[in-house]
Design an enzyme around this catalytic site. Structure first.
Site, PDB file in Angstrom:
ATOM      1  N   ASN A   1       0.845  -1.191   0.000  1.00  0.00           N
ATOM      2  CA  ASN A   1       0.000   0.000   0.000  1.00  0.00           C
ATOM      3  C   ASN A   1       0.884   1.245   0.000  1.00  0.00           C
ATOM      4  OD1 ASN A   1       0.667  -0.749   2.686  1.00  0.00           O
ATOM      5  ND2 ASN A   1      -1.052   0.402   3.529  1.00  0.00           N
TER       6      ASN A   1
ATOM      7  N   GLU B   1       0.488   5.379   0.482  1.00  0.00           N
ATOM      8  CA  GLU B   1      -0.394   6.483   0.874  1.00  0.00           C
ATOM      9  C   GLU B   1       0.289   7.826   0.612  1.00  0.00           C
ATOM     10  OE1 GLU B   1      -2.306   4.027   4.677  1.00  0.00           O
ATOM     11  OE2 GLU B   1      -1.054   5.768   5.034  1.00  0.00           O
TER      12      GLU B   1
ATOM     13  N   CYS C   1      -3.860   0.727  -2.883  1.00  0.00           N
ATOM     14  CA  CYS C   1      -3.748  -0.473  -2.050  1.00  0.00           C
ATOM     15  C   CYS C   1      -2.683  -1.416  -2.619  1.00  0.00           C
ATOM     16  CB  CYS C   1      -5.079  -1.205  -1.995  1.00  0.00           C
ATOM     17  SG  CYS C   1      -6.438  -0.234  -1.326  1.00  0.00           S
TER      18      CYS C   1
ATOM     19  N   GLU D   1      -2.923  -4.511  -3.408  1.00  0.00           N
ATOM     20  CA  GLU D   1      -3.425  -5.349  -4.502  1.00  0.00           C
ATOM     21  C   GLU D   1      -3.326  -4.621  -5.834  1.00  0.00           C
ATOM     22  OE1 GLU D   1      -4.812  -4.534  -1.614  1.00  0.00           O
ATOM     23  OE2 GLU D   1      -6.445  -5.899  -1.083  1.00  0.00           O
TER      24      GLU D   1
ATOM     25  N   CYS E   1     -10.699  -2.415  -4.785  1.00  0.00           N
ATOM     26  CA  CYS E   1      -9.771  -3.431  -5.301  1.00  0.00           C
ATOM     27  C   CYS E   1     -10.532  -4.634  -5.861  1.00  0.00           C
ATOM     28  CB  CYS E   1      -8.803  -3.892  -4.217  1.00  0.00           C
ATOM     29  SG  CYS E   1      -7.510  -2.677  -3.870  1.00  0.00           S
TER      30      CYS E   1
HETATM   31 ZN    ZN Z   1      -8.025  -1.833  -1.856  1.00  0.00          ZN
END
Ligand code: ZN
Length: 128
Positions: free
Chosen positions: A40, A42, A50, A52, A91
């Site tokens: 992830n 940010e 994320c 994924e 996601c």
């Molecule tokens: Zn996600």
């Protein structure tokens, strides 16, 4: 597949999560055996990505199109990932575009491996 948990754990170390302090790692396995790592990422806006989608973006941008599974681990940074970590709604919809019915989503609850199909996590999905 057990190795993919190690890859996901390694990916957590690269997590950029200064706001949530929740480190997520993913190991996306292509059908050809190649594994793409994602964490992830940010920022101080709302455009975080994320683990994924990071893994999928890496794979897709390198031409990969056929995927077997994704393994996801998440927990507060510095802590062992012992609770199940499943993909967020965004996601799920994103991944659904690029996977077939055999695709599996793996995570872990304690030492127990949990496996889901996309249709388990995103029933009645939108596709056109
Ligand atoms: Zn996600």
């Amino acid at each position: 597949m057990e190795d993919d948990f190690e890859v996901a754990e390694k990916a957590r170390e690269y997590s950029c999560s200064p706001y949530s302090h929740f480190a997520v790692g993913a190991a996306l396995r292509a059908k050809n055996g190649k594994v793409y790592m994602g964490c992830n990422i940010e920022n101080n806006g709302i455009q975080a990505i994320c683990a994924e989608r990071t893994a999928f973006a890496k794979a897709l941008s390198e031409g990969e199109r056929e995927f077997e599974s994704i393994t996801i681990l998440g927990a507060p940074a510095g802590e062992k990932a012992i609770n199940e970590c499943v993909p967020c709604g965004y996601c799920r919809q994103f991944m659904n575009e690029y996977v077939d019915d055999k695709f599996k989503i793996y995570t872990r609850q304690g030492e127990e491996i949990k496996a889901y199909a996309m249709k388990d996590l995103l029933p009645h999905s939108f596709k056109f």
